[in-house]
Every structure is written in structure tokens, then in C-alpha cells.
Scaffold this motif. Structure first.
Motif, mmCIF file in Angstrom:
data_model
loop_
_atom_site.group_PDB
_atom_site.id
_atom_site.type_symbol
_atom_site.label_atom_id
_atom_site.label_comp_id
_atom_site.label_asym_id
_atom_site.label_seq_id
_atom_site.Cartn_x
_atom_site.Cartn_y
_atom_site.Cartn_z
ATOM 1 N N ASP A 162 0.810 -1.235 0.056
ATOM 2 C CA ASP A 162 0.031 0.111 -0.046
ATOM 3 C C ASP A 162 0.906 1.117 -0.092
ATOM 4 O OD1 ASP A 162 -2.545 1.296 0.159
ATOM 5 O OD2 ASP A 162 -2.238 1.583 2.275
ATOM 6 N N GLY A 163 0.561 2.139 -1.012
ATOM 7 C CA GLY A 163 1.555 3.364 -1.048
ATOM 8 C C GLY A 163 2.663 3.104 -1.933
ATOM 9 N N ASP A 164 3.106 2.218 -2.424
ATOM 10 C CA ASP A 164 4.175 2.046 -3.282
ATOM 11 C C ASP A 164 4.103 2.718 -4.502
ATOM 12 O OD1 ASP A 164 5.666 0.514 -1.394
ATOM 13 O OD2 ASP A 164 5.465 -1.072 -2.160
ATOM 14 N N LEU A 165 4.994 3.149 -5.402
ATOM 15 C CA LEU A 165 4.876 3.671 -6.552
ATOM 16 C C LEU A 165 5.249 2.585 -7.408
ATOM 17 C CD1 LEU A 165 6.611 7.314 -6.076
ATOM 18 C CD2 LEU A 165 4.241 6.706 -6.790
ATOM 19 N N VAL A 166 4.607 2.334 -8.596
ATOM 20 C CA VAL A 166 5.031 1.435 -9.512
ATOM 21 C C VAL A 166 6.148 1.975 -10.421
ATOM 22 C CG1 VAL A 166 4.104 0.458 -11.812
ATOM 23 C CG2 VAL A 166 2.652 0.741 -9.690
ATOM 24 N N ASP A 167 7.046 1.236 -10.980
ATOM 25 C CA ASP A 167 8.241 1.393 -11.847
ATOM 26 C C ASP A 167 7.494 1.833 -13.126
ATOM 27 O OD1 ASP A 167 10.551 1.632 -13.081
ATOM 28 O OD2 ASP A 167 10.822 -0.456 -13.093
ATOM 29 N N LEU A 168 7.128 3.144 -13.192
ATOM 30 C CA LEU A 168 6.658 3.845 -14.425
ATOM 31 C C LEU A 168 7.364 5.094 -14.497
ATOM 32 C CD1 LEU A 168 4.813 4.029 -16.923
ATOM 33 C CD2 LEU A 168 2.935 4.845 -15.213
ATOM 34 N N PRO A 169 8.680 5.045 -15.352
ATOM 35 C CA PRO A 169 9.498 6.432 -15.519
ATOM 36 C C PRO A 169 8.310 7.554 -15.869
ATOM 37 C CG PRO A 169 10.660 4.265 -16.416
ATOM 38 C CD PRO A 169 9.115 3.919 -15.993
ATOM 39 N N GLY A 170 8.785 8.694 -15.428
ATOM 40 C CA GLY A 170 8.200 10.078 -15.816
ATOM 41 C C GLY A 170 6.778 10.111 -15.278
ATOM 42 N N ARG A 171 6.052 9.150 -14.497
ATOM 43 C CA ARG A 171 4.867 9.135 -14.176
ATOM 44 C C ARG A 171 4.729 8.720 -12.532
ATOM 45 N NH1 ARG A 171 1.352 9.472 -18.490
ATOM 46 N NH2 ARG A 171 -0.110 10.499 -16.871
ATOM 47 N N ARG A 172 3.742 9.268 -11.912
ATOM 48 C CA ARG A 172 3.391 8.712 -10.449
ATOM 49 C C ARG A 172 1.986 8.043 -10.609
ATOM 50 N NH1 ARG A 172 6.236 10.956 -6.610
ATOM 51 N NH2 ARG A 172 4.717 10.846 -5.162
ATOM 52 N N LEU A 173 2.557 6.489 -10.367
ATOM 53 C CA LEU A 173 1.484 5.524 -10.169
ATOM 54 C C LEU A 173 1.263 4.904 -9.002
ATOM 55 C CD1 LEU A 173 -0.874 4.379 -11.885
ATOM 56 C CD2 LEU A 173 0.646 2.611 -12.753
ATOM 57 N N ARG A 174 0.492 5.238 -7.967
ATOM 58 C CA ARG A 174 0.751 4.710 -6.837
ATOM 59 C C ARG A 174 -0.291 3.753 -6.353
ATOM 60 N NH1 ARG A 174 3.466 7.002 -2.761
ATOM 61 N NH2 ARG A 174 3.672 9.075 -3.767
ATOM 62 N N THR A 175 0.223 2.857 -5.409
ATOM 63 C CA THR A 175 -0.694 1.523 -5.195
ATOM 64 C C THR A 175 -1.526 1.980 -4.295
ATOM 65 O OG1 THR A 175 1.259 0.061 -5.961
ATOM 66 C CG2 THR A 175 -0.422 -0.901 -4.403
ATOM 67 N N VAL A 176 -2.562 1.503 -4.341
ATOM 68 C CA VAL A 176 -3.650 1.595 -3.256
ATOM 69 C C VAL A 176 -4.368 0.295 -3.036
ATOM 70 C CG1 VAL A 176 -6.035 2.741 -2.628
ATOM 71 C CG2 VAL A 176 -4.374 3.832 -4.185
ATOM 72 N N TRP A 177 -3.948 -0.324 -1.664
ATOM 73 C CA TRP A 177 -4.353 -1.525 -1.284
ATOM 74 C C TRP A 177 -5.994 -1.638 -0.940
ATOM 75 C CZ3 TRP A 177 -3.468 -4.362 3.843
ATOM 76 C CH2 TRP A 177 -3.757 -5.709 3.907
ATOM 77 N N THR A 178 -6.600 -2.289 -1.651
ATOM 78 C CA THR A 178 -8.183 -2.363 -1.546
ATOM 79 C C THR A 178 -8.643 -3.794 -1.538
ATOM 80 O OG1 THR A 178 -8.366 -2.228 -4.056
ATOM 81 C CG2 THR A 178 -8.553 -0.189 -2.830
ATOM 82 N N PRO A 179 -8.351 -4.602 -0.410
ATOM 83 C CA PRO A 179 -8.775 -5.854 -0.381
ATOM 84 C C PRO A 179 -10.268 -6.192 -0.207
ATOM 85 C CG PRO A 179 -7.773 -5.219 1.633
ATOM 86 C CD PRO A 179 -7.729 -3.933 0.814
ATOM 87 N N GLY A 180 -10.700 -7.042 -0.431
ATOM 88 C CA GLY A 180 -12.262 -7.334 -0.331
ATOM 89 C C GLY A 180 -12.465 -8.626 -1.508
ATOM 90 N N HIS A 181 -12.576 -7.963 -2.704
ATOM 91 C CA HIS A 181 -12.710 -8.807 -3.972
ATOM 92 C C HIS A 181 -11.732 -10.101 -3.862
ATOM 93 C CE1 HIS A 181 -14.276 -10.130 -7.575
ATOM 94 N NE2 HIS A 181 -13.017 -9.772 -8.460
ATOM 95 N N THR A 182 -10.577 -9.682 -3.662
ATOM 96 C CA THR A 182 -9.581 -10.876 -3.314
ATOM 97 C C THR A 182 -8.671 -10.161 -2.070
ATOM 98 O OG1 THR A 182 -7.650 -9.721 -4.739
ATOM 99 C CG2 THR A 182 -9.415 -11.484 -5.685
#
Length: 339
Positions: A162-182
């Protein structure tokens, strides 16, 4: 941007602006029709959000859809999988084989994939049969639920918290952990564009399946997690939602609140059902008395199994809240309102 749901035959790769494309990939034999795969441009090659079902037609659709967007599947940098289900993770391994891309997902779902590979389908089939019998299912349902299942998806190379940035150069794509469906479902917040890739967590018209497996486990509360995750996403504000199914829509927060209200109403109805029963009921009996989109008698065995899983998740949430209790009898699990 809004693209109402159309049949797969009418879907096309679409430039969503800001270096983001949607690529529809078919799910053969499934009423959902297709998964929307998103490709995010970067100087080091595109990063995909999900990959689609593992099927030759789906592979061609993904490859050719990326080509229509000016991208070569052999240059894909990585695949971020929102969750381990086969219509999302199925082709990730083939993309990696073709391009050398990394595969990333949340650790909780990565652990489930590792477990699937370690135990094998024959062991999982026996476990499913026992789960159904304890829930009160009949022989036909047990047989249907133990039929062939697709091979588990490829094991990821990377995990995201949760909160980690994805390895996507030049952009800010942040992980939002949303458990439930899995347990490891994630949404992805493209912070530099106020967009949220919602996977199956928040969809514009339907609600995702929230089940518990095995039905009678007591060490988790997927519906409780899901409701908390909806509040978490609502707290991000009025973002544009890019879901994995149906269509792109505005106001993720508003839709998240609608889905939460739907489940609270369902919990109230379930409590009433148990109170009116006057005696403890098995999970299967409870599921058969709940309201579904189709009458229980019209549901095929596989869908009855999914309905029972949803009933079990709602029962577990009520148990955590102290509103229902377990009343075991023999090998079967029964539930009643808490006296």
C-alpha cells in the motif's frame, strides 16, 4: 471520458489522452465479455494495468490492440496486476515471455498464486468438495464445483505494498491496497492525472463478487475489508475511474459510497432472513433464500457456489459485528441471529 458498455465486437482500442490507452481483451464464454486493459506510455516502454484471460483470441486482441496504439508488445516494460483472477492475470506470463517484462501485484495475491502452484488442482478439488459439503450443498453442486479450473497465472517477479509507486518512468502511479474482492486487490492512482485504475473494486453498474473461501473460515472478513476499502477510495476524492469492466466514469468516490450502501442493505436483509427462520440454517439454505438477480432454482451449480460464497462473506461480516452466531451440527456449519 465515458464509454458506455457495448458488445465486445463494437469495442476498439481507445486513446484516453495523457499517455493512456484502453485495450479491450475478450473473455471467451463469459457474460462480462471482455476486460479493459490499460497501457500507460513511458520512455522505457509501456506498462500495462492487467493483461487479460489466457486464451489465443485474447492474446491476439492484446497484441493487435497495442499495435493499434503504436505500441509493440515486445517492448512492454511491466504488467501491474490488480488481482490474481484469470481475466486479469491470465496473459501476464505470456507478456513476460514475449518482452521480458516484470509482473507486479500485491503480496497477498502473490502468495495465493504460489500456493496454487504448490498444491496442484487435484488437492484444491478435494478442498472445494469438503467446503461445499460442510455448507450443505448437494451432490450435483459438489460435482460441478470440482470440475476443471483454469491453470493458475504466472507467479509475479515483484510485489507492491500500500502506497508504493509503480516502476513507471516519468509518471506517479501509486498503489492503493483495496482488499475484499481478493485479499490482495489493488487500485492504482495516477497522481499526475487524477485518475484511478479501479480493477474490479469499483465498477460503474455492477458490484464485484465478495466471497470467502473456504466458506466457513474465521480468520478473515472479506466483506468488512471491502467496505473499509470503499471508504478508503472515497477518501481519495472525485477521481476519474478507469475500471477493468464496463465503462470509464467520473466520481469514483460517489460510486464507492453507493456500493457500500448496497452491501449494508444486504446485511440488514440477511439479518431479517435469519430472524424469521427461527432456527439455525446452513450456508446453502441461507443462500437459497437470499435475493439474487435470478431465482435460485434457475442458477446453474457454479453460480450457486459463488452465491454461497457471497452469503458466507456477509454472514462472516455479521458475525464480526456480533449480530449472528455459529451453531454447528455435525460437520455442517449453521448460522443464527445472536441471542
Amino acid at each position: 471520458m465515458k464509454s458506455l458498455r457495448r458488445p465486445y465486437s463494437e469495442q476498439r482500442p481507445t486513446d484516453l489522452g495523457g499517455g493512456v490507452w484502453s485495450v479491450p481483451v475478450p473473455i471467451p464464454g463469459n457474460p462480462l465479455g471482455y476486460t479493459l486493459i490499460y497501457a500507460l506510455e513511458s520512455p522505457s516502454g509501456p506498462v500495462l494495468v492487467d493483461a487479460g484471460w489466457n486464451h489465443p483470441d485474447a492474446w491476439l486482441a492484446l497484441r493487435d490492440g497495442l499495435a493499434a496504439a503504436g505500441m509493440d508488445i515486445r517492448e512492454v516494460r511491466g504488467v501491474v496486476v490488480t488481482h490474481f483472477h484469470p481475466d486479469h492475470a491470465g496473459l501476464a506470463g505470456q507478456v513476460r515471455q514475449e518482452s521480458g517484462a516484470w509482473i507486479a501485484m500485491h503480496e497477498a495475491d502473490a502468495a495465493l498464486i504460489r500456493s496454487m502452484h504448490e498444491t496442484g488442482e487435484s488437492v484444491r478439488r478435494v478442498e472445494r468438495a469438503g467446503m461445499l459439503r460442510r455448507a450443505g450443498a448437494g451432490a450435483a453442486e459438489v460435482e460441478a464445483a470440482t470440475a476443471y479450473r483454469p491453470e493458475p497465472p504466472a507467479t509475479p517477479d515483484r510485489t507492491l505494498g500500500d502506497g508504493d509507486l509503480v516502476d513507471l518512468p516519468g509518471r506517479r502511479l501509486r498503489t492503493v491496497w483495496t482488499p475484499g474482492h481478493t485479499p490482495g486487490h489493488i487500485c492504482l492512482h495516477l497522481e499526475d492525472a487524477d485518475r484511478l485504475f479501479t480493477g474490479d473494486h469499483v465498477l460503474p453498474r455492477i458490484t464485484p463478487h465478495i466471497g470467502i473461501y473456504p466458506y466457513d473460515r474465521t480468520d478473515m472478513d472479506p466483506l468488512g475489508d471491502f467496505l473499509a476499502s470503499l471508504e478508503k477510495v472515497a477518501g481519495l476524492g472525485t477521481l476519474e475511474a478507469l475500471p477493468a469492466h464496463e465503462w470509464i466514469f467520473q466520481d469514483t468516490a460517489g460510486r464507492a459510497r453507493e456500493i457500500g450502501t448496497h452491501h449494508e442493505e444486504k446485511l440488514t436483509a440477511l439479518t431479517t432472513l435469519l430472524a424469521e427462520a427461527g432456527e439455525p440454517l446452513t450456508i446453502w439454505e441461507i443462500a437459497s433464500r437470499m435475493t439474487w438477480k435470478r431465482p435460485w432454482d434457475d442458477l446453474p451449480s457454479m453460480l450457486r457456489g459463488l452465491a454461497a460464497a457471497e452469503a458466507a462473506a456477509h454472514l462472516r461480516a455479521l458475525e464480526v459485528r456480533g449480530q449472528v452466531r455459529r451453531a454447528p451440527k455435525g460437520d455442517m456449519v449453521r448460522f443464527a441471529v445472536h441471542s
